[in-house]
Write a protein that holds these residues in place. Structure first.
Motif, PDB file in Angstrom:
ATOM      1  N   UNK A   3       5.688 -14.356  -5.730  1.00  0.00           N
ATOM      2  CA  UNK A   3       6.882 -14.455  -4.899  1.00  0.00           C
ATOM      3  C   UNK A   3       7.178 -13.203  -4.087  1.00  0.00           C
ATOM      4  N   UNK A   4       6.440 -12.128  -4.332  1.00  0.00           N
ATOM      5  CA  UNK A   4       6.756 -10.876  -3.656  1.00  0.00           C
ATOM      6  C   UNK A   4       6.373 -10.925  -2.181  1.00  0.00           C
ATOM      7  N   UNK A   5       6.988 -10.007  -1.405  1.00  0.00           N
ATOM      8  CA  UNK A   5       6.642  -9.773  -0.013  1.00  0.00           C
ATOM      9  C   UNK A   5       6.121  -8.343   0.096  1.00  0.00           C
ATOM     10  N   UNK A   6       4.817  -8.196   0.284  1.00  0.00           N
ATOM     11  CA  UNK A   6       4.190  -6.875   0.316  1.00  0.00           C
ATOM     12  C   UNK A   6       4.382  -6.187   1.655  1.00  0.00           C
ATOM     13  N   UNK A   7       4.341  -4.849   1.620  1.00  0.00           N
ATOM     14  CA  UNK A   7       4.188  -4.109   2.864  1.00  0.00           C
ATOM     15  C   UNK A   7       2.815  -3.452   2.944  1.00  0.00           C
ATOM     16  N   UNK A   8       2.103  -3.354   1.792  1.00  0.00           N
ATOM     17  CA  UNK A   8       0.758  -2.790   1.770  1.00  0.00           C
ATOM     18  C   UNK A   8      -0.141  -3.621   0.863  1.00  0.00           C
ATOM     19  N   UNK A   9      -1.299  -4.025   1.382  1.00  0.00           N
ATOM     20  CA  UNK A   9      -2.279  -4.764   0.592  1.00  0.00           C
ATOM     21  C   UNK A   9      -3.652  -4.145   0.792  1.00  0.00           C
ATOM     22  N   UNK A  10      -4.278  -3.760  -0.320  1.00  0.00           N
ATOM     23  CA  UNK A  10      -5.658  -3.278  -0.306  1.00  0.00           C
ATOM     24  C   UNK A  10      -6.470  -4.237  -1.167  1.00  0.00           C
ATOM     25  N   UNK A  11      -7.409  -4.942  -0.519  1.00  0.00           N
ATOM     26  CA  UNK A  11      -8.100  -6.038  -1.185  1.00  0.00           C
ATOM     27  C   UNK A  11      -9.593  -5.758  -1.241  1.00  0.00           C
ATOM     28  N   UNK A  12     -10.155  -5.750  -2.459  1.00  0.00           N
ATOM     29  CA  UNK A  12     -11.560  -5.414  -2.624  1.00  0.00           C
ATOM     30  C   UNK A  12     -12.376  -6.476  -3.302  1.00  0.00           C
TER      31      UNK A  12
END
Length: 266
Positions: free
Chosen positions: A73-82
């Protein structure tokens, strides 16, 4: 305070596996522990982190793990996806995110072009290959770009032609004011990018990313250069004068901490 209330206070979660922290037991027991961690425990945690803002996640070997984002349910401002092999699920997740300003994508597979309404607030993009840049840069006002090249990225004589294949990519490069290039390999063909970087203010060089230092004289807005690792770029004051480009600071990798004190250097 209850555990659910504590979970609501979490703003940042990071878990990235690499070959230095993998489970030493690779037998049946170790695989079962790994499965439970990624299929049960991580999803439960992320669903509880309703106010999460920064998520840094990567599974060992790039194994798929996008299921952990289901029902979050969160709203991210930073996503680092590996984690690779998760294109469809990741895109579905990004459809629900409207506040991401910083996106790091650490995979090298070709990815489908995202719909134009995804990541509209994006300001900073970090990518490990040209195809990721070509997919996510157009149509967005990205100002900070980090390019850690892949061996299959276009060579210098190919780059201009490759860029022209993607509508809006040239215009997107023109918005960049901070560019970080280089990494483990020699670096992307930076010189071929120069005509598309009229607003570039800061150039960060990692490794041998710039083969011809005098090429930076063609960057009209450039005011600073940062170094990490060996580079052919001269940072001696006299050498800088020969480049005929006005720089406010040039900082080698072992002196970045003094950057704030160098703002007046001409």
């Amino acid at each position: 305070m209850s555990i659910p209330r504590l979970a609501q206070l979490v703003r940042r979660y990071a878990h990235r596996e690499d070959w230095s922290n993998f489970l030493p037991n690779t037998g049946i027991e170790g695989k079962e522990i790994d499965r439970q961690f990624w299929e049960i425990h991580i999803p439960e945690m992320l669903r509880a982190f309703t106010n999460l803002k920064t998520l840094i996640l990567g599974r060992r070997g790039g194994a798929a793990c996008a299921n952990v984002l289901d029902e979050c349910q969160f709203q991210l401002d930073t996503l680092s996806w590996g984690s690779a092999h998760t294109e469809t699920r990741l895109m579905s997740f990004l459809e629900t995110q409207h506040e991401i300003t910083e996106f790091h994508l650490h995979w090298k597979e070709h990815i489908p072009r995202p719909p134009p309404h995804i990541l509209r607030a994006l300001v900073s993009l970090a990518a490990t290959c040209f195809s990721t840049i070509a997919m996510f840069l157009p149509g967005r006002t990205v100002q900070h770009l980090s390019w850690d090249p892949h061996t299959e990225d276009p060579k210098e004589y190919e780059l201009v032609q490759e860029i022209s294949k993607y509508p809006g990519l040239v215009d997107a490069f023109r918005n960049i004011i901070y560019l970080s290039v280089g990494g483990y390999f020699a670096g992307p063909p930076f010189e071929a990018l120069i005509p598309s970087l009229p607003k570039l203010i800061v150039l960060e060089i990692r490794g041998k990313a710039v083969q011809s230092p005098r090429s930076v004289k063609d960057l009209p807005a450039l005011r600073g250069v940062l170094f990490f690792g060996p580079s052919f770029f001269p940072y001696d004051r006299e050498d800088r004068k020969k480049l005929k480009v006005k720089l406010s600071f040039v900082v080698p990798h072992d002196a970045r901490g003094i950057l704030q004190d160098m703002s007046g250097i001409q």
